[in-house]
Each structure stands twice: as C-alpha cells, then as structure tokens.
Motif scaffolding. Structure first.
Motif, PDB file in Angstrom:
ATOM      1  N   LEU A  89       1.268  -1.139  -0.018  1.00  0.00           N
ATOM      2  CA  LEU A  89      -0.048   0.206  -0.793  1.00  0.00           C
ATOM      3  C   LEU A  89       0.660   1.509  -0.294  1.00  0.00           C
ATOM      4  O   LEU A  89       1.063   1.747   0.844  1.00  0.00           O
ATOM      5  N   PRO A  90       1.756   1.974  -1.476  1.00  0.00           N
ATOM      6  CA  PRO A  90       2.850   2.762  -1.309  1.00  0.00           C
ATOM      7  C   PRO A  90       1.608   3.536  -0.608  1.00  0.00           C
ATOM      8  O   PRO A  90       0.715   4.266  -1.432  1.00  0.00           O
ATOM      9  N   TRP A  91       2.671   4.997  -0.492  1.00  0.00           N
ATOM     10  CA  TRP A  91       2.138   6.158  -0.655  1.00  0.00           C
ATOM     11  C   TRP A  91       1.789   6.774  -1.337  1.00  0.00           C
ATOM     12  O   TRP A  91       2.364   7.180  -3.187  1.00  0.00           O
ATOM     13  N   GLU A  92       0.967   7.986  -1.132  1.00  0.00           N
ATOM     14  CA  GLU A  92       0.780   8.867  -2.265  1.00  0.00           C
ATOM     15  C   GLU A  92       0.487  10.161  -0.938  1.00  0.00           C
ATOM     16  O   GLU A  92      -0.288  10.437  -0.043  1.00  0.00           O
ATOM     17  N   TYR A  93       1.208  11.081  -1.833  1.00  0.00           N
ATOM     18  CA  TYR A  93       1.223  12.229  -1.238  1.00  0.00           C
ATOM     19  C   TYR A  93       2.204  13.267  -1.838  1.00  0.00           C
ATOM     20  O   TYR A  93       1.794  13.102  -2.960  1.00  0.00           O
TER      21      TYR A  93
END
Length: 280
Positions: A89-93
C-alpha cells in the motif's frame, strides 16, 4: 509507473517565508529516497497509503517511524533521512520545501521537532485545509510567485494550527524584544559598515549573549542573518538596476568588491555577474 508532478519555485527574495520546490507523487511500491539531508525544511503530507521514515534525532541516532494517510513528516535542515513507501500500500503524498527567517520561531509553537518529525493533526478540518492548500500550489504552478506565496502562507498557518503544541505559549520575553530591535536595526542599516558588536550595543547587551539568543530564536547566527539579508538586497539591485557590481556591493555594505563577490557566491553558489546574466 509512478504518477508525479514536480516544480521548482523561482527565487523571488521572499525573506520571512519562501518556497524552493513542491510536488505530488503516487509512489510505486517500495519507492525510496535517501539517505540524504536537506538545506531547508521539507514537509510531506500523506494522502493515502503507508510507509517508513528513518530520521536522525538531535543526538544523531536513527529513529524509525511508520507513517500513514492523514499524517505527514517534516525534515529539518541538515537532518539525515531515508524514507520509503510500503510494498503493498504505497504512499500517495504531496510535499513542499520551504524556509525563511520566521520559520523556526513559528515551528516552535508546534509539536514538530528533529526528535518528533511526524505530523499528527489535532483538527481534521484544519488538516483538510492544509492539504487543499498544498494541492492548490502543486496544480497552479503557472500562477505568479506572489500568488503562490500567498497560498504558502495559508498552508503554513494550517500546518501550525493543526499541529500546535498543547503546552502554554510563554508570554513575551526580553529576548524577543532584543531580536526585534536587532532585526529592525539591520533592516535600516544593512547598507552601512555595521558589525555584530554594533547591533548588540543597540540592544544594550553583550555580543556573546546576543549571539546566543539570536541563534535560538532565528535558527542562524547574526552574521549569517546579516549576510543573507544583504545578499537578498543585492539580488534586487542586480535584477532591477544597471549599477555595476562594485556599486551594488557598496550599496549593501561592502566597500571591497572582492569581499562582496565572495559573500554572494557563498549564498548563491555563483558570482553576482553570473546571477545577473541568468536573471535578465
């Protein structure tokens, strides 16, 4: 493939609060950056996903933090960090790199520090407004620098309000008065041959004590502040006038052109003449 937006902010001499770069990224699984350090403050806000931040504390010890959506992290100047997105569940930033003479003083009102770099919001509505301002900046890169700086101030205000410390704010101290007097004196006399001893004398305190309280409040020494202030004024003259390099050096307090050019290169990495040619 990751989805990324990235922009460099043009240096327009915003002294109190300025921006360097900003962007948005939907990270790929395991995406990482570092170890590295920054010259300025760099704030990431996590829109979705999870990941890990590894950051050195004030003692130089590496601490590990798990950071998820609704949180964020602030990297401090000179702090060594590594961060990477989760595999599943990789970052969205979204991020903004900023700095300024008033930044350290303002951040002291929050719970953020080198030892506590993870952003936790105390107010969901303020956190949402902060995110909106960050995304606005990212998606309106074509607007004028003054327009974007206006939204940077709003972002910074929401950052401070939403992460404000629960500790009571101390009442005004004599040291605050001294700092205001010193900055006022520098603003009015930077073009003259003034020394740190002169500034301390105006405040009525000794040089050693003045240097200590100035660094604690502003985050840099009086010498660094004075040099930076003079160089900002120098870039204005380089950009807006046809004065010679020697004349500009004299106008910001340097009678010796070589000393002026050395100081300018220390701050901007290039000579005054090269800077002028790049900003015509």
């Amino acid at each position: 493939m990751s989805n990324i937006l990235f922009n460099i902010f043009p240096r327009e001499n915003f002294i109190d609060l300025g921006m360097y770069q900003y962007g948005y990224e939907q990270c790929e699984p395991g995406h990482s950056f570092g170890p590295a350090s920054r010259n300025h403050y760099l704030f990431h806000y996590i829109i979705s996903g999870t990941g890990i931040l590894m950051a050195d504390n004030a003692k130089g010890e590496t601490q590990t933090y798990s950071i998820k959506s609704g949180q964020g992290f602030l990297i401090f100047p000179g702090q060594i960090t590594t961060y990477y997105a989760d595999q599943a569940l990789p970052w969205e930033y979204v991020w903004i790199e900023f700095d300024g003479l008033r930044v350290k003083e303002a951040l002291d009102l929050t719970e953020l520090s080198v030892d506590h770099p993870v952003y936790h919001s105390h107010a969901k509505d303020l956190r949402g407004q902060m995110q909106d301002e960050m995304l606005y900046i990212v998606h309106h890169a074509a607007e004028t620098p003054f327009h974007l700086i206006g939204h940077l101030y709003l972002f910074f205000d929401f950052l401070i309000q939403s992460s404000r410390t629960a500790k009571p704010v101390k009442s005004s101290k004599m040291s605050d008065y001294y700092i205001k007097e010193a900055i006022n004196y520098i603003e009015q006399n930077f073009q003259n041959d003034i020394s740190i001893e002169d500034i301390a004398a105006v405040c009525g305190i000794n040089r050693s004590y003045f240097g200590k309280i100035f660094r604690n409040s502003i985050g840099r020494s009086p010498q660094e502040f004075l040099m930076n202030y003079r160089m900002v004024k120098a870039t204005e003259l380089l950009k807006l006038t046809s004065l010679s390099i020697a004349e500009i050096g004299s106008a910001v307090g340097y009678e010796n052109q070589l000393h002026f050019s050395r100081a300018f290169k220390t701050i901007y990495g290039i000579s005054p003449r090269e800077w002028r040619n790049q900003h015509k």
